[in-house]
Design an enzyme around this catalytic site. Sequence first.
Site, mmCIF file in Angstrom:
data_model
loop_
_atom_site.group_PDB
_atom_site.id
_atom_site.type_symbol
_atom_site.label_atom_id
_atom_site.label_comp_id
_atom_site.label_asym_id
_atom_site.label_seq_id
_atom_site.Cartn_x
_atom_site.Cartn_y
_atom_site.Cartn_z
ATOM 1 N N LYS A 5 49.683 -22.963 17.515
ATOM 2 C CA LYS A 5 50.750 -22.577 16.577
ATOM 3 C C LYS A 5 50.608 -23.345 15.269
ATOM 4 C CE LYS A 5 54.579 -21.537 18.595
ATOM 5 N NZ LYS A 5 55.629 -21.941 19.522
ATOM 6 N N ARG A 41 59.223 -26.787 17.385
ATOM 7 C CA ARG A 41 58.576 -25.931 18.400
ATOM 8 C C ARG A 41 57.359 -26.626 18.977
ATOM 9 N NH1 ARG A 41 59.666 -21.914 14.309
ATOM 10 N NH2 ARG A 41 61.044 -20.318 15.154
ATOM 11 N N GLY A 51 56.426 -21.993 29.587
ATOM 12 C CA GLY A 51 56.742 -23.029 30.563
ATOM 13 C C GLY A 51 57.035 -24.355 29.896
ATOM 14 N N MET A 57 58.602 -26.648 26.616
ATOM 15 C CA MET A 57 59.776 -26.532 25.764
ATOM 16 C C MET A 57 59.434 -25.587 24.629
ATOM 17 S SD MET A 57 61.775 -29.096 23.322
ATOM 18 C CE MET A 57 61.415 -28.172 21.841
ATOM 19 N N ARG A 71 49.534 -15.441 16.029
ATOM 20 C CA ARG A 71 48.509 -15.857 16.995
ATOM 21 C C ARG A 71 47.802 -14.603 17.499
ATOM 22 N NH1 ARG A 71 52.723 -17.484 21.802
ATOM 23 N NH2 ARG A 71 53.735 -15.481 21.937
ATOM 24 N N HIS A 98 60.398 -12.188 28.343
ATOM 25 C CA HIS A 98 59.563 -13.100 29.134
ATOM 26 C C HIS A 98 58.772 -12.330 30.195
ATOM 27 C CE1 HIS A 98 58.819 -15.943 32.455
ATOM 28 N NE2 HIS A 98 58.540 -16.768 31.467
ATOM 29 N N ARG A 107 27.092 -11.100 55.445
ATOM 30 C CA ARG A 107 27.470 -12.004 56.548
ATOM 31 C C ARG A 107 27.372 -11.191 57.832
ATOM 32 N NH1 ARG A 107 31.583 -13.671 52.437
ATOM 33 N NH2 ARG A 107 31.667 -15.943 52.341
ATOM 34 N N ARG A 129 22.103 -12.893 55.926
ATOM 35 C CA ARG A 129 22.256 -14.232 56.482
ATOM 36 C C ARG A 129 22.313 -14.170 58.004
ATOM 37 N NH1 ARG A 129 27.555 -17.616 55.360
ATOM 38 N NH2 ARG A 129 28.406 -16.114 56.825
ATOM 39 N N GLU A 155 24.709 -25.660 51.556
ATOM 40 C CA GLU A 155 26.166 -25.757 51.676
ATOM 41 C C GLU A 155 26.606 -27.042 52.368
ATOM 42 O OE1 GLU A 155 27.522 -22.265 53.817
ATOM 43 O OE2 GLU A 155 25.722 -22.205 55.032
ATOM 44 N N SER A 158 20.470 -20.431 48.271
ATOM 45 C CA SER A 158 21.696 -19.794 47.789
ATOM 46 C C SER A 158 22.836 -20.769 48.080
ATOM 47 C CB SER A 158 21.916 -18.461 48.501
ATOM 48 O OG SER A 158 23.132 -17.910 48.088
ATOM 49 N N GLY A 161 26.137 -22.095 49.060
ATOM 50 C CA GLY A 161 27.357 -21.682 49.772
ATOM 51 C C GLY A 161 28.444 -22.659 49.360
ATOM 52 N N THR A 162 29.053 -22.357 48.229
ATOM 53 C CA THR A 162 29.981 -23.345 47.656
ATOM 54 C C THR A 162 31.318 -23.410 48.398
ATOM 55 O OG1 THR A 162 30.398 -21.656 46.017
ATOM 56 C CG2 THR A 162 29.065 -23.548 45.328
ATOM 57 N N ASN A 163 31.555 -22.450 49.288
ATOM 58 C CA ASN A 163 32.785 -22.573 50.096
ATOM 59 C C ASN A 163 32.635 -23.768 51.031
ATOM 60 O OD1 ASN A 163 33.432 -20.137 48.919
ATOM 61 N ND2 ASN A 163 32.734 -18.920 50.654
ATOM 62 N N ASP A 164 31.544 -23.767 51.771
ATOM 63 C CA ASP A 164 31.326 -24.894 52.670
ATOM 64 C C ASP A 164 30.971 -26.158 51.899
ATOM 65 O OD1 ASP A 164 31.757 -24.282 55.436
ATOM 66 O OD2 ASP A 164 30.228 -22.741 55.207
ATOM 67 N N CYS A 199 26.392 -17.780 46.503
ATOM 68 C CA CYS A 199 27.111 -16.700 47.167
ATOM 69 C C CYS A 199 28.485 -17.141 47.668
ATOM 70 C CB CYS A 199 26.285 -16.113 48.304
ATOM 71 S SG CYS A 199 25.901 -17.318 49.580
ATOM 72 N N TYR A 235 20.980 -15.983 39.780
ATOM 73 C CA TYR A 235 22.006 -14.955 40.010
ATOM 74 C C TYR A 235 23.268 -15.566 40.598
ATOM 75 C CZ TYR A 235 20.908 -15.072 45.010
ATOM 76 O OH TYR A 235 20.744 -15.472 46.308
HETATM 77 C C1 PEP Z 1 29.836 -20.459 51.718
HETATM 78 O O1 PEP Z 1 30.000 -21.352 52.540
HETATM 79 O O2 PEP Z 1 30.008 -20.604 50.502
HETATM 80 C C2 PEP Z 1 29.438 -19.114 52.154
HETATM 81 C C3 PEP Z 1 29.164 -18.174 51.287
HETATM 82 O O3 PEP Z 1 29.433 -18.883 53.502
HETATM 83 P P1 PEP Z 1 30.744 -18.630 54.353
HETATM 84 O O4 PEP Z 1 31.872 -18.459 53.414
HETATM 85 O O5 PEP Z 1 30.467 -17.425 55.148
HETATM 86 O O6 PEP Z 1 30.822 -19.894 55.164
HETATM 87 MG MG MG Z 2 29.179 -21.139 54.533
#
Ligand code: PEP
Ligand code: MG
Length: 884
Positions: free
Chosen positions: A23, A94, A103, A105, A338, A456, A562, A618, A748, A767, A769-772, A834, A854
């Site tokens: 602003k 402001r 959210g 003030m 803005r 809002h 999977r 996999r 992972e 690859s 496995g960023t979840n694990d 992935c 990728y």
């Molecule tokens: C992961 O772990 O990121 C993954 C892609 O495998 P899954 O979620 O099946 O454990």
């Molecule tokens: Mg995994």
Amino acid sequence: MSKKFVYLFSEGNKEMRNLLGGKGANLAEMSNIDGIEVPRGFTVTTEACMDYYENGEAISDAIKDEIMQYIDKLEEITGKKFGDVNNPLLVAVRSGSRASMPGMMDTVLNLGMNDDVAKAMGEKSGNPRWSYDCYRRFIQMYSDVVMEVGKSFFEELIDEMKEAKGVKEDVELTADCLKELAEQFKAEYKNKVGEDFPSDAKTQLMGAIKAVFRSWNNARAVSYRRMYGLPGHWGTAVNVQEMVFGNLGETSGTGVAFSRDPATGEVKLYSEFLMNAQGEDVVAGIRTPRPIEELKDILPNAYDELARNLKTLEKHYRDMQDTEFTIENGKLFMLQTRNGKRTAVAALKIACDLVDEGLICDKDAVLMIDAGSLDALLHPTFEPSALKKATPIGSALGASPGAAIGRIVFTAETAKQWADKGEKVILVRLETTPEDIEGMKAAQGILTARGGKTSHAAVVSRGMGTCCVAGCTELKIDYDAKKFTIGGVDYKEGDWISLDGSAGNIYAGAMETTEAVIGGEFARIMEWADKYRTLKVRTNAETEEECKKAIEFGAEGIGLARTEHMFFGEDRIPAFREMICAETEEQRIAALNKLEPIQQKDFEEIYESMQGRPVTIRYLDPPLHEFLPTREEDIAELAKTVGKTVKDINDIITALHEFNPMMGHRGCRLSVTYPEIAIMQTRAIIKAAINVKKRHPDWDNFVPELMIPLIGEVKEFTYLKKYVIETAEALIKEAGIKLNYLVGTMIEIPRACITAEDIAKEAEFFSFGTNDLTQMTFGFSRDDAAKFLDEYYEKRIFESDPFERIDQKGVGELMKMAVDRGKAGRPDIKLGICGEHGGEPSSVEFCHTIGLSYVSCSPFRVPIARLAAAQAALHENEEARIKG
Ligand code: PEP
Ligand code: MG
């Protein structure tokens, strides 16, 4: 020279957003554009806000002095005096951070007033109604936003006064009534705060500035930042601006104006206004604003100037503008500008139109679209035939487009609770406030009884890409009875309704929806994105349907199939359970023999639907708890199939019980124990590939990628790779054809990152496995973390969910290490991701910067990833250009 914490508008420009906030930077920029009248003022910087926090939540004396010097300057420029009875300088205060953020003030108007100033202003102007209207508003806003007394009591007092005087509208209250209200408000303030309302202008100003700084870290602001990934160290600036008055009478007014329609992108002045009002009245939905066309008749010059200003601003910023304006006695002032928030549909149209109008180039178009917002376009809309047949139970303003079906809830808390349990909900409110943000985010759609296009509910839901129908005046809500009435019919909490956020229609029941398609402007933007991105985008998919959708959305292959997901179906899970519960190799092989043809058929279907594009399959990675039977009838059925007693099966299940299944006997560990599983899967993958290759000898890029999960030690990989290669080679030899394939691994487990060089010598691709990897790096269970992470956000230990956005400092560093070490082990190693992060824009950008080839994400996020990948490449080019 000591640091400067305050800037006059004339000292800044739009490039100074980090220091002056959005602003402040825009007020400075706009003040310097010829022909646009902006009330004068100054900005206290975001660095002053951070100083306030470093200083134990106190404004330092040096900053206070600097602010007072700028008050002196403002007095000089305006010829008015702060706190002076005869010629008072009144200001608006402001907040304004780098990104516009509901959210925090918002605004305190008319600051600098007290009893004497109000009296003198009334006498001098001959308009005491105006002066007391300003005064009561000031006390109200100051009490609410600075001292957090809450607004409802003040509103009740106004309502009581209107009732006592027999009038309907605020504007009908006389000077005496407003004066009386000001007294009542002050008494209420004293009652709640325990001291007199401050009459000294400087005390008021410091109080307001402190409140803005404090609001940076209130729960609503923190939660908004998490939603949009904005960091906590930015801080907010404070803008102090000379007041102009829209409540001086019938030639004064105030409003909001967009240079294009923020819902559709159509080129037109999209604006609403109120005569004899101050800013808050328009946004808060207290009075219903009037369409701007009416201003043409009332004040034609002001109308023409407004239209002209918006064109000038749009050209200047090369983007759609969202402005606030005030008309004081016929003279137009612009109070802020803005880049306007817009729906995803509007964003695409505006970007393409601006390219066609020659204002921007295709790269700008790609960069100006919020990749995450595309989500709203990738989901279903109402089935046209169902829509045709349906009769709305009511209609109002289509404030944010899209189709939403869900069950009625009346509070943000219920919305969140129900949504957390997997329910689809529609949040129904009289009007929404920033307190409702979490619930609005959790809801499929929002329906309000009050408020206009710029209320809002409308603004926030458009930003979120959530469908919203606003201002349905026929809607009678009874919060206590948890029901609303429309057209004489009651609808209770839990009943299904459908909302059409484009047409503004409300329907009873859950209407049928239809899939989204990419066409027109969407396709054009995607084409430009593809031109600039270098990162490939694949999808995580297992079914033919998912593959088709993903290809339609532009997926270039499968990054993760999977295989255990293929057994979720009722008809398939028994054979899978039989395999898990087998006690001898013989039993297991018997179960695997049942699974092999099912898998082979599935893989053939996947290969066929991907038409020769790369496919990564996999090996089994079932955390056992997800697959073990729990229902009595399933246990009995399994017992019958394998010729055992129910007790035998229960004993096996007990024996398989793991205290920590996510770290248990899963991933490659399963095949290390039972190599016959890896052998069966290799047979299915390769036999399917042979059949497909025979059918499509011309598919040169058809190279199945066989991926072994959860490797932490290279010897796990080499042990299994031996079985995979032996099995595959024998089948290929027997078939007498040429078939290439790759054997790689998921990365992972933190140890895999550390030992990536060794692993890469054996594995042909990685690859992530960023979840694990996130689970194991933090030591947070994927299945349980959500239960306590809310506390982390509230206590500002975390700013975002690490399972959603890659934690670049920790998990990201491990990824970088794995990339570097992996390349040292195998210079041409293929690298991808992935985990769920592969479709989240900031994570996609990170993957680009660390050199992955990728990302892979769910089909619906493929277009988001394509756009984010292009933005990452363009940002990188821009940085390289700046560095020279
Ligand atoms: C992961 O772990 O990121 C993954 C892609 O495998 P899954 O979620 O099946 O454990
Ligand atoms: Mg995994």
